[in-house]
Design an enzyme around this catalytic site. Structure first.
Site, mmCIF file in Angstrom:
data_model
loop_
_atom_site.group_PDB
_atom_site.id
_atom_site.type_symbol
_atom_site.label_atom_id
_atom_site.label_comp_id
_atom_site.label_asym_id
_atom_site.label_seq_id
_atom_site.Cartn_x
_atom_site.Cartn_y
_atom_site.Cartn_z
ATOM 1 N N HIS A 131 -18.280 7.739 -38.399
ATOM 2 C CA HIS A 131 -19.666 7.839 -37.926
ATOM 3 C C HIS A 131 -20.614 6.897 -38.663
ATOM 4 O O HIS A 131 -21.479 6.256 -38.059
ATOM 5 C CB HIS A 131 -20.142 9.283 -38.073
ATOM 6 C CG HIS A 131 -21.552 9.522 -37.642
ATOM 7 N ND1 HIS A 131 -21.962 9.408 -36.323
ATOM 8 C CD2 HIS A 131 -22.668 9.868 -38.359
ATOM 9 C CE1 HIS A 131 -23.256 9.684 -36.242
ATOM 10 N NE2 HIS A 131 -23.707 9.952 -37.455
ATOM 11 N N SER A 143 -27.708 8.427 -34.845
ATOM 12 C CA SER A 143 -27.437 9.834 -35.130
ATOM 13 C C SER A 143 -28.665 10.680 -34.759
ATOM 14 O O SER A 143 -29.141 10.601 -33.627
ATOM 15 C CB SER A 143 -27.054 9.987 -36.605
ATOM 16 O OG SER A 143 -26.409 11.208 -36.845
ATOM 17 N N ASP A 171 -15.559 7.419 -34.697
ATOM 18 C CA ASP A 171 -16.568 8.453 -34.937
ATOM 19 C C ASP A 171 -16.022 9.818 -34.524
ATOM 20 O O ASP A 171 -15.692 10.045 -33.353
ATOM 21 C CB ASP A 171 -17.837 8.123 -34.146
ATOM 22 C CG ASP A 171 -19.048 8.952 -34.572
ATOM 23 O OD1 ASP A 171 -18.854 10.001 -35.216
ATOM 24 O OD2 ASP A 171 -20.174 8.548 -34.247
#
Length: 350
Positions: A328, A146, A299
């Site tokens: 995610h 991320s 995701d």
């Protein structure tokens, strides 16, 4: 401070790096000095070939063995008995590094809302400063997910041949309008808190609870909520999903602050690997390391095709995909799949 684990041969060390050399930022602002808190596990070997550097996500900290305990630890894929693992708390985060609640050395006053705008490139530059301080001439594996993946991509360009392997999980080479939109709604929630604007560590705390609830909807997948948060009985109010989101918001607000959240969400928005490098494809082509990108099939925040784009345009890229209902956040919990991908990647390239 050195903390001995239950295994006598493995040490966990919590340290603070203080830089007194100015750090120039992309915004044109600068830090005249800054602190970076970092944690190390295990010992560096003689030829420095066992360094694994972890970059945490938005609300993470430097204690990677805590929030990634399925991947880091005794008998895990990254085992401190033979790896030297390091994770630094990113600038702007409130876990020991310079952040909006720190004192501005230029004024002697707390930064609060005057904290400089920092980009993933700026954060990568601060990590490079730490690497030089530690005297690490090479990194075997740089891994982040991320926001951590965004920072890792930036740093990989700077590291050049000093980095052997780059692993980017559920991330992107440029933040999309979708990601920026989600982050903006969260900041709007913080702004709606009547305490936002006050010079207090608790400013915007209730708004942060709402922001986190919004974020959780982007971190999860509808199917995951259907499976885990569906009420078994018909009702008119007090739904399980409602309680879950309120709990998640309250949980974060107890350990994080709205100013750091605001700062790092803006950092994520500003991510553009191709800025001043001739575009994304040209920038990705600058990475010398072997690259593994991992997407998540469910995701909704960083789409799998964004990870595929990275692997396609680096010099030596491999793409793998986690199959999970978790969305995610699967990159934080699907340890078995991640370990398998990493093992295959190393066998193929080493």
């Amino acid at each position: 401070m050195n903390l001995k684990s239950q295994y006598a041969t493995i040490t966990m060390s919590l340290e603070l790096f203080q830089s007194f050399e100015a750090l120039e930022l992309e915004s044109g602002e600068s830090f005249s000095q800054f602190d970076v808190a970092y944690t190390t596990y295990g010992s560096l070997n003689e030829d420095q070939s066992n360094v694994v550097w972890v970059v945490h996500a938005l609300t993470g900290d430097s204690n990677a063995s805590d929030w990634w305990n399925g991947l880091i630890g005794e008998d895990k894929f990254f085992d401190p008995s033979d790896k030297f693992i390091i994770c630094a708390n990113l600038l702007g985060s409130n876990y020991g590094s310079t952040n909006p609640l720190s004192k501005n050395p230029e004024t002697g006053e707390t930064y609060y809302y005057d904290f400089p705008h920092v980009t993933p490139r700026d954060l990568a530059n601060s990590l490079e400063r730490l690497r030089n301080h530690l005297g690490l001439e090479q990194i075997h594996t740089l891994i982040g997910g991320s926001l951590g993946g965004q920072v890792a991509l930036e740093w990989a360009i700077t590291l050049g041949s000093k980095l052997k392997n780059l692993v980017v999980l559920a991330s992107t080479s440029q933040s999309s309008p979708w990601v920026i939109g989600f982050n903006e709604t969260q900041r709007m929630a913080i702004e709606s808190d009547c305490t936002w604007g006050e010079k207090s560590e608790f400013a915007g705390q209730k708004g942060l609870e709402t922001a986190r609830a919004i974020a959780m909807l982007s971190y999860r997948h509808p199917g995951d909520l259907q499976k885990k948060q569906k009420d078994q009985d018909s009702k008119l109010d007090n739904f399980k999903a409602s309680s879950y989101l309120r709990y998640q918001g309250q949980k974060l607000a107890k350990r994080f602050n709205a100013l750091s959240y605001w700062t790092l969400s803006k950092t994520m928005d500003s991510h553009d690997l191709g800025r001043n490098r001739g575009g994304l494809e040209a920038a990705l082509g600058l990475i010398e390391a072997k690259v593994l990108t991992v997407g998540v099939d469910t995701d909704l925040l960083f789409l799998p095709e964004e990870s595929q784009f990275i692997s396609k345009h680096v010099k030596r890229g491999t793409y793998k995909e986690i199959k999970s209902s978790a969305g995610h956040d699967a990159f934080l919990i699907e340890f078995e799949q991640l370990s398998y991908f990493l093992q295959s990647f190393y066998l193929e390239h080493e």
